[in-house]
Design a protein around this motif. Structure first.
Motif, PDB file in Angstrom:
ATOM      1  N   ALA A 182      38.206  30.697  37.120  1.00 22.22           N
ATOM      2  CA  ALA A 182      38.246  31.858  36.221  1.00 22.22           C
ATOM      3  C   ALA A 182      39.555  32.612  36.438  1.00 22.22           C
ATOM      4  O   ALA A 182      40.132  33.155  35.498  1.00 22.22           O
ATOM      5  CB  ALA A 182      37.055  32.767  36.479  1.00 22.22           C
ATOM      6  N   CYS A 183      40.026  32.659  37.674  1.00 14.12           N
ATOM      7  CA  CYS A 183      41.292  33.325  37.973  1.00 14.12           C
ATOM      8  C   CYS A 183      42.211  32.348  38.696  1.00 14.12           C
ATOM      9  O   CYS A 183      42.063  32.113  39.893  1.00 14.12           O
ATOM     10  CB  CYS A 183      41.052  34.561  38.840  1.00 14.12           C
ATOM     11  SG  CYS A 183      42.590  35.364  39.343  1.00 14.12           S
ATOM     12  N   PRO A 184      43.166  31.737  37.943  1.00 12.85           N
ATOM     13  CA  PRO A 184      44.044  30.748  38.568  1.00 12.85           C
ATOM     14  C   PRO A 184      44.901  31.359  39.685  1.00 12.85           C
ATOM     15  O   PRO A 184      45.330  30.656  40.590  1.00 12.85           O
ATOM     16  CB  PRO A 184      44.928  30.270  37.412  1.00 12.85           C
ATOM     17  CG  PRO A 184      44.233  30.727  36.170  1.00 12.85           C
ATOM     18  CD  PRO A 184      43.452  31.942  36.527  1.00 12.85           C
ATOM     19  N   ARG A 185      45.128  32.651  39.608  1.00 15.81           N
ATOM     20  CA  ARG A 185      46.013  33.301  40.592  1.00 15.81           C
ATOM     21  C   ARG A 185      45.426  33.208  42.006  1.00 15.81           C
ATOM     22  O   ARG A 185      46.122  32.843  42.937  1.00 15.81           O
ATOM     23  CB  ARG A 185      46.215  34.760  40.185  1.00 15.81           C
ATOM     24  CG  ARG A 185      47.257  35.429  41.025  1.00 15.81           C
ATOM     25  CD  ARG A 185      47.803  36.693  40.407  1.00 15.81           C
ATOM     26  NE  ARG A 185      48.663  37.288  41.406  1.00 15.81           N
ATOM     27  CZ  ARG A 185      48.292  38.272  42.195  1.00 15.81           C
ATOM     28  NH1 ARG A 185      47.093  38.800  42.069  1.00 15.81           N
ATOM     29  NH2 ARG A 185      49.109  38.750  43.102  1.00 15.81           N
ATOM     30  N   CYS A 186      44.152  33.550  42.165  1.00 13.77           N
ATOM     31  CA  CYS A 186      43.559  33.520  43.519  1.00 13.77           C
ATOM     32  C   CYS A 186      42.601  32.347  43.686  1.00 13.77           C
ATOM     33  O   CYS A 186      41.948  32.222  44.704  1.00 13.77           O
ATOM     34  CB  CYS A 186      42.843  34.836  43.806  1.00 13.77           C
ATOM     35  SG  CYS A 186      41.325  35.071  42.862  1.00 13.77           S
ATOM     36  N   LYS A 187      42.517  31.483  42.672  1.00  9.15           N
ATOM     37  CA  LYS A 187      41.567  30.370  42.680  1.00  9.15           C
ATOM     38  C   LYS A 187      40.166  30.851  43.018  1.00  9.15           C
ATOM     39  O   LYS A 187      39.443  30.268  43.834  1.00  9.15           O
ATOM     40  CB  LYS A 187      42.014  29.282  43.663  1.00  9.15           C
ATOM     41  CG  LYS A 187      43.358  28.644  43.299  1.00  9.15           C
ATOM     42  CD  LYS A 187      43.606  27.417  44.174  1.00  9.15           C
ATOM     43  CE  LYS A 187      44.662  26.494  43.624  1.00  9.15           C
ATOM     44  NZ  LYS A 187      46.028  27.036  43.702  1.00  9.15           N
ATOM     45  N   MET A 240      44.177  41.915  47.882  1.00  5.96           N
ATOM     46  CA  MET A 240      43.018  41.741  47.018  1.00  5.96           C
ATOM     47  C   MET A 240      43.517  41.483  45.601  1.00  5.96           C
ATOM     48  O   MET A 240      44.382  42.200  45.105  1.00  5.96           O
ATOM     49  CB  MET A 240      42.135  42.985  47.045  1.00  5.96           C
ATOM     50  CG  MET A 240      40.806  42.738  46.361  1.00  5.96           C
ATOM     51  SD  MET A 240      39.795  44.224  46.257  1.00  5.96           S
ATOM     52  CE  MET A 240      39.161  44.312  47.908  1.00  5.96           C
ATOM     53  N   CYS A 241      42.977  40.442  44.975  1.00  5.34           N
ATOM     54  CA  CYS A 241      43.416  40.070  43.629  1.00  5.34           C
ATOM     55  C   CYS A 241      42.878  41.065  42.595  1.00  5.34           C
ATOM     56  O   CYS A 241      41.813  41.649  42.768  1.00  5.34           O
ATOM     57  CB  CYS A 241      42.930  38.654  43.324  1.00  5.34           C
ATOM     58  SG  CYS A 241      43.545  38.002  41.768  1.00  5.34           S
ATOM     59  N   GLN A 242      43.623  41.203  41.503  1.00  3.98           N
ATOM     60  CA  GLN A 242      43.198  42.085  40.405  1.00  3.98           C
ATOM     61  C   GLN A 242      41.796  41.728  39.906  1.00  3.98           C
ATOM     62  O   GLN A 242      41.032  42.593  39.516  1.00  3.98           O
ATOM     63  CB  GLN A 242      44.177  41.983  39.225  1.00  3.98           C
ATOM     64  CG  GLN A 242      45.479  42.741  39.434  1.00  3.98           C
ATOM     65  CD  GLN A 242      45.239  44.223  39.712  1.00  3.98           C
ATOM     66  OE1 GLN A 242      44.300  44.825  39.207  1.00  3.98           O
ATOM     67  NE2 GLN A 242      46.079  44.809  40.558  1.00  3.98           N
ATOM     68  N   CYS A 243      41.480  40.424  39.928  1.00  9.95           N
ATOM     69  CA  CYS A 243      40.188  40.000  39.370  1.00  9.95           C
ATOM     70  C   CYS A 243      39.038  40.584  40.195  1.00  9.95           C
ATOM     71  O   CYS A 243      38.026  41.007  39.639  1.00  9.95           O
ATOM     72  CB  CYS A 243      40.098  38.473  39.275  1.00  9.95           C
ATOM     73  SG  CYS A 243      39.904  37.624  40.848  1.00  9.95           S
ATOM     74  N   LEU A 244      39.203  40.640  41.518  1.00  9.61           N
ATOM     75  CA  LEU A 244      38.148  41.190  42.368  1.00  9.61           C
ATOM     76  C   LEU A 244      38.046  42.706  42.182  1.00  9.61           C
ATOM     77  O   LEU A 244      36.957  43.274  42.134  1.00  9.61           O
ATOM     78  CB  LEU A 244      38.411  40.827  43.836  1.00  9.61           C
ATOM     79  CG  LEU A 244      37.411  41.321  44.882  1.00  9.61           C
ATOM     80  CD1 LEU A 244      35.979  40.959  44.529  1.00  9.61           C
ATOM     81  CD2 LEU A 244      37.754  40.762  46.266  1.00  9.61           C
TER      82      LEU A 244
HETATM   83 ZN   LIG Z   1      41.899  36.553  41.198  1.00 11.47          ZN
END
Ligand SMILES: [Zn+2]
Length: 325
Positions: free
Chosen positions: A101-106, A115-119
């Motif tokens: 869903a988020c390739p940046r942080c897998k 901490m990734c933006q998605c979290l």
């Molecule tokens: Zn992420």
């Protein structure tokens, strides 16, 4: 940042599920490909063995550099062959990558040690959702707060215009050490609406907000008093009310009177004040009534440390109902 442990843990669990699903989807796709092309499975196994060879070369000593160069060349050759087989089946290496869903942080929630933006975004949405379950958060925004209802009374209009500006400003500058506010005035003048509008902005900024009516907190506090060791873990409400970044205590004075609850509320307000944490209290009681109902020291805390906003006007819920009738 402080949505609380529960929301953090839930968000991490959700990410973990998403990561596992992506990885098993990729494994299934690879398996389909190997069934069509058994050669590719063989090459993949050789690639794995080749990667392990690097460690072996280092351990065995000798001309490590030469050994590593040989392994690298072999690795590249295997990779090229693997890609050739993929493309002969109309696939590219990307097709067998897990669809995170988020390739940046897998879907791990962390990237480059942060901490990734998605979290962050996921926690924000969960906090918003949790609060929306007991409050009309989406309806109670600054944009939806209409001053039209106050127009018939110029004094009330001016006052409410000032209050709206003050609340917007407070929300825009909100921090974990913002001042506390006391919304005072009769029922139906938008005290709840504006406190929720502030809550929405605070959540957007990543702060943990607890909102509830004095009545609902009183019930929870009383229940915990007699139910220590219960499944909801004792003292949960009290510690949440004390520790959250922003506490919104709505309709103070409408709860069933109780010495225990009065003492607990004083303790919560006082502890938060000493810790420099902001609280927004709304009430239709006057300062004098607050003093009578709670205690002199409780009222003096509010008078001394809370910015007071005096709501004026005619019950807007009544006006709104008239408009639609
Ligand atoms: Zn992420």
């Amino acid at each position: 940042m402080g949505y609380g442990r529960k929301i953090y843990d839930e968000a991490c669990k959700k990410l973990e599920r998403s990561r596992r699903e992506a990885e098993s989807a990729a494994a299934r796709k690879a398996e389909d490909f190997y069934r069509l092309c058994p050669e590719a499975r063989e090459i993949k196994a050789q690639m794995g063995a080749n990667a392990c060879g690097a460690a072996r070369a280092v351990i065995q000593g000798g001309d490590v550099r030469k050994a590593l160069e040989g392994l690298r060349d072999k690795g590249l050759a295997l990779q090229r062959e693997y890609e050739r087989l993929l493309s002969s089946h109309g696939l590219s290496p990307a097709d067998l990558q897990p669809p995170y869903a988020c390739p940046r942080c897998k879907d791990t929630g962390f990237a480059d040690g942060h901490m990734c933006q998605c979290l962050k975004q996921m926690q924000r949405a969960m906090a918003f959702e949790a609060l929306s379950m007991n409050a009309p958060l989406e309806k109670s925004t600054f944009e939806r707060f209409s001053l039209d209802y106050y127009k018939s009374d110029p004094r009330a209009f001016r006052q409410m215009e000032n209050i709206l500006t003050a609340c917007k400003d407070y929300a825009a500058r909100f921090r974990s050490n913002s001042s506390s506010l006391l919304f005072r005035g009769p029922t139906g003048l938008g005290k709840t609406h504006l406190s929720l509008a502030i809550a929405g902005k605070a959540i957007e900024k990543g702060y943990g907000v607890v909102y509830g009516s004095a009545q609902s907190f009183a019930v929870a506090l009383e229940r915990e008093r007699f139910d220590r060791g219960g499944p909801d873990s004792p003292g949960d409400t009290n510690s949440q009310l004390v520790s959250c970044d922003l506490l919104i205590l709505d309709d103070l004075g409408t709860e069933f009177p109780s010495q225990y609850v009065n003492a607990a509320l004083y303790n919560i307000v006082n502890t938060r004040m000493l810790a420099g944490k902001p609280t927004i209290i709304s009430t239709n009681l006057s300062m004098q009534e607050l003093e009578q109902r709670y205690s002199q020291r409780f009222a003096s805390r509010l008078a001394g440390y809370y910015g007071m906003l005096e709501f004026l006007g005619t019950d807007v819920r009544f006006l709104r109902a008239q408009q639609y009738s």
